[in-house]
Design a protein around this motif. Sequence first.
Motif, PDB file in Angstrom:
ATOM      1  N   LEU A 157       0.850  -1.180   0.000  1.00 35.53           N
ATOM      2  CA  LEU A 157       0.000   0.000   0.000  1.00 35.53           C
ATOM      3  C   LEU A 157       0.889   1.234   0.000  1.00 35.53           C
ATOM      4  N   VAL A 158       0.632   2.146  -0.903  1.00 38.92           N
ATOM      5  CA  VAL A 158       1.452   3.353  -1.025  1.00 38.92           C
ATOM      6  C   VAL A 158       0.676   4.552  -0.495  1.00 38.92           C
ATOM      7  N   ARG A 165       0.318   6.713   8.411  1.00 36.67           N
ATOM      8  CA  ARG A 165      -1.097   6.361   8.240  1.00 36.67           C
ATOM      9  C   ARG A 165      -1.242   5.059   7.456  1.00 36.67           C
ATOM     10  N   VAL A 166      -0.457   4.896   6.413  1.00 35.99           N
ATOM     11  CA  VAL A 166      -0.565   3.683   5.619  1.00 35.99           C
ATOM     12  C   VAL A 166       0.028   2.488   6.380  1.00 35.99           C
ATOM     13  N   ARG A 167       0.999   2.752   7.245  1.00 35.14           N
ATOM     14  CA  ARG A 167       1.544   1.673   8.083  1.00 35.14           C
ATOM     15  C   ARG A 167       0.461   1.121   9.010  1.00 35.14           C
ATOM     16  N   LEU A 181       0.656  -8.059   4.158  1.00 38.46           N
ATOM     17  CA  LEU A 181       0.633  -6.812   3.406  1.00 38.46           C
ATOM     18  C   LEU A 181       1.752  -5.895   3.894  1.00 38.46           C
ATOM     19  N   ASP A 182       2.369  -5.164   2.965  1.00 48.97           N
ATOM     20  CA  ASP A 182       3.433  -4.228   3.321  1.00 48.97           C
ATOM     21  C   ASP A 182       3.001  -2.824   2.906  1.00 48.97           C
ATOM     22  N   TYR A 183       3.809  -1.829   3.233  1.00 51.72           N
ATOM     23  CA  TYR A 183       3.465  -0.447   2.931  1.00 51.72           C
ATOM     24  C   TYR A 183       4.708   0.280   2.430  1.00 51.72           C
ATOM     25  N   ALA A 184       4.463   1.416   1.797  1.00 50.01           N
ATOM     26  CA  ALA A 184       5.565   2.220   1.274  1.00 50.01           C
ATOM     27  C   ALA A 184       5.146   3.681   1.236  1.00 50.01           C
ATOM     28  N   ASP A 185       6.125   4.549   1.329  1.00 49.81           N
ATOM     29  CA  ASP A 185       5.894   5.983   1.266  1.00 49.81           C
ATOM     30  C   ASP A 185       6.066   6.458  -0.171  1.00 49.81           C
TER      31      ASP A 185
END
Length: 302
Positions: A157-158, A165-167, A181-185
């Motif tokens: 999720l970017v 917030r996405v974390r 699921l992972d996240y990224a800026d």
Amino acid sequence: MQTMAPPRILHMVTPLKYMSPFDINMGIDAGYDHAIPYTNATIEDIYGLVQDAIFSRSPEGIKRQAVFIGGKRAIESLDMMDKAKKAMVPPFEVSVFADPAGSFTTAAAMVACAKTALKTKFDTDFKDKRVIVYGGTGVVAFASAVIASMDGAKAFLVGYDGPERVRRLTMEANDRFGVDLDYADGTTEEQKVELAQSADVIFSAGPAGRQILSLAQYSPAKNLKVVADVNAVPPLGIEGVGIQDNGVPVEGTDGTVGIGALAIGDIKYKTEIGMFKEMIKAEKPVYLDFRAAYELAQELTS
């Protein structure tokens, strides 16, 4: 003298000020005689609303009614569905379908279309594919990432306002659904480009009328197979993808295919109306969210 069957009633609950006219139309078109909205509802309201509905008819009569849950937040809608389940008193039970802002069926349609493109164009599937989901704090992006992750992808999720917030969203998804699921800026253009060029699949689920990626930003990607965009309002979310494209090669790339908003929207429409019809025909109560929507969307795209 034959007794007439009671009318089919769809009780439509939302925490928002209005129930979506789109969803009301879909419920009526699917076969309900009446679609009754309940607005500004809280999670705490659900229990009482559902029990009022289930105890007003015989167990046979309540088979001709169901509950739809709208809103704009995935987790809130799923919590409402959980509360609705707890309100059932067998044999007084009704089916429930959650689709906040149409996001669950839209996400299911986008992921299913991409999966079909992977299979037909590249003879592969989502297993171990790196899926980058732009628009990560939105409900369509959230559901798309979870669905892809459940189907074997390594999804990211970017977010665009820093990573925090996405974390939190990814941690909540991992805890609730058992996914990885992972996240990224993606706050800067440089970060967006770096993520795009590492992708096997890109989903764009950002705001309408806002370009997320230019062709120059993703065309150099070495492994990119599919780009999908749910935005039908110019400028489109991903440059180079036409709104009617469905597995069409994107000019200027090395074999990447595009899936546009109208192609996704066609499957979304059929999926949502299919969910309503499933509740109508069900002999036993069913509880439908993005997982059930994805199952149907895959059938529709196969």
